[in-house]
Structures are given as C-alpha cells and as structure tokens.
Design a protein around this motif. Structure first.
Motif, mmCIF file in Angstrom:
data_model
loop_
_atom_site.group_PDB
_atom_site.id
_atom_site.type_symbol
_atom_site.label_atom_id
_atom_site.label_comp_id
_atom_site.label_asym_id
_atom_site.label_seq_id
_atom_site.Cartn_x
_atom_site.Cartn_y
_atom_site.Cartn_z
ATOM 1 N N ARG A 148 7.757 8.547 -18.857
ATOM 2 C CA ARG A 148 6.661 8.240 -17.937
ATOM 3 C C ARG A 148 5.997 6.916 -18.300
ATOM 4 N NH1 ARG A 148 1.250 8.674 -17.117
ATOM 5 N NH2 ARG A 148 0.780 9.326 -19.236
ATOM 6 N N LEU A 162 5.624 3.301 -16.290
ATOM 7 C CA LEU A 162 4.349 2.605 -16.107
ATOM 8 C C LEU A 162 4.409 1.180 -16.654
ATOM 9 C CD1 LEU A 162 1.554 5.191 -16.973
ATOM 10 C CD2 LEU A 162 1.864 3.970 -14.830
ATOM 11 N N ASP A 186 3.096 15.272 -13.024
ATOM 12 C CA ASP A 186 2.064 16.065 -13.679
ATOM 13 C C ASP A 186 2.243 17.558 -13.390
ATOM 14 O OD1 ASP A 186 0.909 13.852 -14.830
ATOM 15 O OD2 ASP A 186 -0.636 13.638 -13.289
ATOM 16 N N GLU A 220 0.842 -1.204 0.000
ATOM 17 C CA GLU A 220 0.000 0.000 0.000
ATOM 18 C C GLU A 220 0.875 1.251 0.000
ATOM 19 O OE1 GLU A 220 -2.545 -0.374 3.417
ATOM 20 O OE2 GLU A 220 -3.722 -1.993 2.521
ATOM 21 N N SER A 234 2.435 1.725 -3.428
ATOM 22 C CA SER A 234 1.442 2.234 -4.364
ATOM 23 C C SER A 234 1.208 3.730 -4.151
ATOM 24 C CB SER A 234 0.139 1.463 -4.199
ATOM 25 O OG SER A 234 -0.851 1.983 -5.050
ATOM 26 N N LYS A 235 1.112 4.143 -2.899
ATOM 27 C CA LYS A 235 0.916 5.564 -2.593
ATOM 28 C C LYS A 235 2.104 6.393 -3.076
ATOM 29 C CE LYS A 235 -0.663 9.000 0.445
ATOM 30 N NZ LYS A 235 -0.291 10.077 -0.451
ATOM 31 N N TYR A 265 3.567 -2.163 -14.524
ATOM 32 C CA TYR A 265 2.536 -3.126 -14.897
ATOM 33 C C TYR A 265 3.119 -4.516 -15.163
ATOM 34 C CZ TYR A 265 -0.800 0.718 -15.272
ATOM 35 O OH TYR A 265 -1.607 1.794 -15.001
ATOM 36 N N GLU A 275 4.079 5.673 -5.557
ATOM 37 C CA GLU A 275 4.004 5.747 -7.017
ATOM 38 C C GLU A 275 2.987 6.789 -7.446
ATOM 39 O OE1 GLU A 275 3.117 1.704 -8.016
ATOM 40 O OE2 GLU A 275 5.215 1.088 -7.898
ATOM 41 N N ASP A 276 1.838 6.826 -6.771
ATOM 42 C CA ASP A 276 0.825 7.833 -7.087
ATOM 43 C C ASP A 276 1.372 9.236 -6.865
ATOM 44 O OD1 ASP A 276 -0.967 5.830 -7.700
ATOM 45 O OD2 ASP A 276 -2.044 5.943 -5.787
ATOM 46 N N ASP A 277 2.071 9.434 -5.750
ATOM 47 C CA ASP A 277 2.658 10.742 -5.451
ATOM 48 C C ASP A 277 3.680 11.135 -6.511
ATOM 49 O OD1 ASP A 277 1.103 10.919 -3.186
ATOM 50 O OD2 ASP A 277 2.711 10.366 -1.799
ATOM 51 N N PHE A 328 3.715 10.228 -9.671
ATOM 52 C CA PHE A 328 3.018 10.615 -10.885
ATOM 53 C C PHE A 328 2.372 11.987 -10.731
ATOM 54 C CE2 PHE A 328 2.791 5.898 -11.605
ATOM 55 C CZ PHE A 328 3.760 5.897 -12.592
ATOM 56 N N ASN A 329 1.863 12.309 -9.541
ATOM 57 C CA ASN A 329 1.285 13.633 -9.302
ATOM 58 C C ASN A 329 2.352 14.715 -9.422
ATOM 59 O OD1 ASN A 329 -1.302 12.637 -8.917
ATOM 60 N ND2 ASN A 329 -1.061 12.452 -6.709
#
Length: 97
Positions: free
Chosen positions: A55, A59, A33, A19, A22-23, A63, A25-27, A29-30
C-alpha cells in the motif's frame, strides 16, 4: 471555435479526468481498508507488514508522479521502518537472533 475556446475545453476535460482518477484512487484505498479489516484476524504479522508495504509503495508512486516530494519522503520513511521489521522477522525465522 477559437484556439482559446479549444484550450478552455481541453482544460475542463483534463481537470475532470484528474478528479475522476483521484476519486478512483480514494475508492481503491477504501476497498483496501475494508479487505484489511476483514482479513486482519487471519493474517500473520509478516503478512500484514507485506500488505502495508504494498500500500505504501503505491502511495509513494502516486506522490512521486504528482511531484509531492514531502509526502513521498514521509511514505519512504514508513517503508524503511516496515522493511526493517520484515528483516527482523526474517532473521528470527533463520535463527540469526
């Protein structure tokens, strides 16, 4: 402590680690951006494509590691399209077109 209790604890730790990964990785990508938006007006089309390619390759690796091959296939198609655009830009620079 029984072996079963140890396994339950290990499962909880692994789940929390996944978890957190994953968080993170999300950060990432943010942040990407935000940087993309800030730099968007100053970059050439080629630079934008190279950034997007990086990018997407990240990804694709994520995946593939997660064995999410359908998503990886979609990303691979996008990578191929960007590579084609970059080839066109390169050919234009060399005067081949």
């Amino acid at each position: 402590m029984t072996d079963r209790e140890k396994e339950d604890i290990a499962d909880i730790v692994i789940r929390k680690m996944l978890e957190t990964k994953s968080k993170m990785e999300d950060d990432l990508f943010n942040i990407n951006d935000v940087l993309f938006t800030l730099l968007n007006t100053q970059l050439t089309e080629e630079e934008l494509l190279v950034g997007e390619l990086a990018r997407l390759m990240t990804l694709l690796n994520v995946y593939e590691e997660k064995e999410e091959y359908e998503k990886a296939s979609i990303i691979k198609n996008k990578i191929d399209k960007i590579n084609n655009k970059l080839d066109q830009i390169d050919n234009q620079k060399r005067g081949d077109i």
